[in-house]
Design an enzyme around this catalytic site. Structure first.
Site, mmCIF file in Angstrom:
data_model
loop_
_atom_site.group_PDB
_atom_site.id
_atom_site.type_symbol
_atom_site.label_atom_id
_atom_site.label_comp_id
_atom_site.label_asym_id
_atom_site.label_seq_id
_atom_site.Cartn_x
_atom_site.Cartn_y
_atom_site.Cartn_z
ATOM 1 N N HIS B 135 0.845 -1.190 0.000
ATOM 2 C CA HIS B 135 0.000 0.000 0.000
ATOM 3 C C HIS B 135 0.880 1.239 0.000
ATOM 4 C CE1 HIS B 135 -1.630 3.224 2.762
ATOM 5 N NE2 HIS B 135 -2.509 3.252 1.799
ATOM 6 N N ASN B 137 0.500 5.822 -0.260
ATOM 7 C CA ASN B 137 -0.342 7.006 -0.365
ATOM 8 C C ASN B 137 0.574 8.207 -0.212
ATOM 9 O OD1 ASN B 137 -1.975 9.017 1.882
ATOM 10 N ND2 ASN B 137 -2.942 8.628 -0.075
ATOM 11 N N GLU B 292 -16.498 3.338 -4.748
ATOM 12 C CA GLU B 292 -15.676 2.343 -5.441
ATOM 13 C C GLU B 292 -14.196 2.710 -5.412
ATOM 14 O OE1 GLU B 292 -16.554 -0.629 -6.253
ATOM 15 O OE2 GLU B 292 -18.621 -0.256 -5.675
ATOM 16 N N SER B 293 -13.893 4.007 -5.413
ATOM 17 C CA SER B 293 -12.484 4.409 -5.329
ATOM 18 C C SER B 293 -11.957 4.217 -3.908
ATOM 19 C CB SER B 293 -12.310 5.867 -5.767
ATOM 20 O OG SER B 293 -12.705 6.010 -7.117
#
Lengths: 332, 332
Positions: B135, B137, B292-293
Site C-alpha cells: 500500500h 499514499n 468504489e475508489s
C-alpha cells in the site's frame, strides 16, 4: 474488568449469574434462563439440519458474569453459524446513565454506575446463495440503585434476514412469523419494529440496507416488565420457525458460479455494515470484549469486486433495488 | 459538493486543477504532475509483471477537481490492484482549521475554510500467499488565505508492506529501499517514520499490526516546501523498486491449501483495519466520497475463521509473533 477464566469446552456452569447474590427468580435469573434455553434450542435445530455439531467455548470472570459461545464452521449447510450468550457485570459513566434515564441527577466527574447486561446473539451464514443469512439478538440491561434512584431496566432485540436473492414466499414467511408474534403482544409493534429494523441496518455509504429486515427494538421499558419479557421470549422462541424452513427449502437448490459470486459480494456488504456501523460490534471491539465472540458474526468468506454492477433486469439487479428501497417493502 | 461528471474511460484531462485559476508552476501544479506520473509509472510496472491491463475510470467536478482510478482485477499475479489519483477543492470547519494551524483565530460558528487536497493512493493484493500486499499514499494539503492568515500546507504519505509470511531478505530489501530514500533527505527520518508506520497500522482489538510496516508521515511542514516535495517525490519514485522485485521473486512459488487459507485470514485482518481504523477510509465513507475508489483497497477475497490458531512453531505462528511485536523488528 478481570481477565476471563476459560473453562472446559464441555463443562458449562448452570448459571453465569453471581451465585448467592443474584436471585434466580429475579428478571436477571429469568432472562438468563430464557437465553440459555434459546441457545440450546437453536443449536439443536441447526445441527439437525446441518448434520455437523457446534463446538463450545465457555468462560467466567471471578467476580461474576461470563459467556458461552457455540460455533459450527464448514458444516454441510452452513459455512459458519454461531450462537453466543453472555452475562456482564460492569460500570458505565454517570453521564451516559443520566442521558439514558432522562433525569438531571447530579454526579461527580468520574462517577460510574453499576450495570448488569445479559444477551443472546447469533449469525448464521449458509453456503448456498439461495439460503439466507439470519441474525438475532435478545438482550436485557439493568442498572443498580444509584444515588437514591431505583434500578432502571431496558429490553432490546430483534431477528433479521439477509438473503442474496428475493424469494417473496420466504419473505412473507419470515416477516409473517414475526408479525404474528408482535400482534400477540401489541398490534402496533410489527410496523414500528420493521421500520426500526430497516433504519438500523442501513449502510449509508451504499444507500442500501444490509438485508431484507425483520424486527428491531431497543430501550423498551414502556410497560410492565413481565409483559416485555414475555414478548422477548416469544420472539426468541420463534427464531427456528421463522428461519429453518427457508433453509430446508433451498439448501439443495442448484446455483451458478455467478450466483455464488453475488453471494460473496453481499457478504462483503455484511462485513461493511458490521465493522463500520453495528453498535454492538464497534462497542465490543473498542472496549476489550472477547474478539472471537464478537467477530463470530463475520462470514467465513467475503468478496469485494471493483464497481460490481449486476446486469439490468437480472435477479441480482432486483435484489439491489430491494435493498435500496427496504422501507417500501411490505411483505405482510 | 456537486455531483462528479464521469468522463470517457480512455480520455483523461491533462489536469484536474482549475484551468486558468491554479498556476501549473505552483506546488498544486507540481504535486499533481508528480502523482499523475507515479500512477502511470506504477501501473506500467504492474502490467508488465502481470500481463493484464488496468481499467480506467475518470471524473471531474464542474467547479474543479476530479479523479482517475485505475484497477486491475483477477490478473495473472494480482487478484486486485488499484492506483487512484484525486484532486479535491473543499471547505473544512473553522474549528478543525484552528486546531490544525495551532493559532487562536476568532471565527463564527459556521465559518468554513477553503482547502485543496491532492493525492495518489494504491493497494495491490497478489494471489500467491508468498507475495506481499503493498500500500502507498502520497498527499498534499493546502488551505487558502483566510482572515488574514496566509495559506497553510502539509505533506503526508508512506509506503507499507503486508506479507502473510516473513521472508527476511524481502523485508530487508523493502525497508532498506525506504531507509536509503529517507537518509538522502534527513538521517533521522527513517527511524521516526518506521515507528509512525507501526503506530498507525495497529489493530488494537487484535494487538497486532496490519503488516510489516514501512514508513508513514503526516502533517509534515517543518522545512522548506520544495525540500519536502523532493522527499515525497523520491518516496513515490521508489515504490516500484521497493516492491516489484519481491513479487517477481515469489510469484511462482508453490503453496499449500493451508498457506492460502492463512493468507485469506490475514486478508480479513486487512479489512478489519481498513474499515474500523483507517482514517482515510472512514473519512471517505462518512463524507460521501466515491465508494468504489475508496473501497478499491479491499481485497478481492477475505476470510474469518473462528478462533484460528496457528500451530506452535509454524511459519504462521512466527508471522503472528512478528505482527504482535512490530516495533521491535529492525530490518535494516
Amino acid at each position: 474488568m478481570e481477565a476471563p477464566q476459560y473453562i472446559g469446552k464441555e463443562e458449562v456452569p448452570s448459571t453465569l449469574l453471581r451465585p448467592g447474590i443474584d436471585d434466580p427468580d429475579s428478571m436477571r435469573g429469568k432472562f438468563e434462563h430464557m437465553i440459555r434455553g434459546v441457545q440450546t434450542q437453536v443449536v439443536a435445530a441447526i445441527e439437525e439440519v446441518d448434520g455437523c455439531t457446534f463446538r463450545q467455548d465457555a468462560w467466567t470472570r471471578p467476580s461474576g458474569g461470563g459467556g458461552i459461545t457455540r460455533v459450527l464452521q464448514e458444516g454441510n449447510v452452513w459455512e459458519k453459524a454461531g450462537v453466543a450468550v453472555s452475562v456482564v457485570y460492569g460500570t458505565m459513566p454517570a453521564e451516559s446513565y443520566r442521558v439514558a434515564v432522562g433525569k438531571d441527577v447530579p454526579f461527580e466527574k468520574d462517577d460510574r454506575v453499576p450495570f448488569f447486561a445479559a444477551g443472546v446473539s447469533s449469525v448464521m451464514h449458509p453456503w448456498n446463495p439461495h439460503c439466507p443469512t439470519m441474525h438475532f439478538n435478545y438482550r436485557y440491561f439493568e442498572t443498580e440503585e444509584w444515588k437514591g434512584i431505583p434500578g432502571q431496566w431496558w429490553f432490546g432485540g430483534g431477528t433479521d434476514i439477509t438473503p442474496s436473492y428475493i424469494d417473496e414466499e420466504d419473505m412473507r414467511h419470515f416477516h409473517g412469523t414475526y408479525k404474528a408474534v408482535c400482534d400477540r403482544h401489541d398490534p402496533t409493534w410489527y410496523d414500528k419494529m420493521k421500520t426500526n429494523c430497516d433504519d438500523y441496518f442501513q449502510i449509508p455509504h451504499r444507500g442500501e440496507t444490509r438485508g431484507m429486515g425483520g424486527i428491531f427494538f431497543d430501550d423498551l421499558n414502556d410497560r410492565d416488565q413481565d409483559a416485555i419479557f414475555a414478548f422477548s421470549s416469544d420472539c426468541a422462541a420463534n427464531i427456528v420457525e421463522s428461519y429453518v424452513p427457508i433453509v430446508k427449502k433451498h439448501k439443495n437448490d442448484p446455483y451458478s458460479a455467478r450466483q455464488k459470486e453475488w453471494q460473496q459480494v453481499r457478504r462483503g456488504r455484511y462485513v461493511e455494515f458490521n465493522l463500520v456501523y453495528d453498535r454492538g460490534t464497534i462497542f465490543g471491539l473498542k472496549t476489550g470484549g472477547r474478539i472471537e465472540s464478537i467477530l463470530m458474526s463475520m462470514p467465513l468468506t467475503a468478496s469485494w469486486r471493483y464497481d460490481y454492477q449486476p446486469e439490468a433486469q437480472s435477479t441480482e439487479a432486483k435484489f439491489l433495488d430491494a435493498v435500496k428501497n427496504a422501507h417500501k417493502q411490505r411483505w405482510v
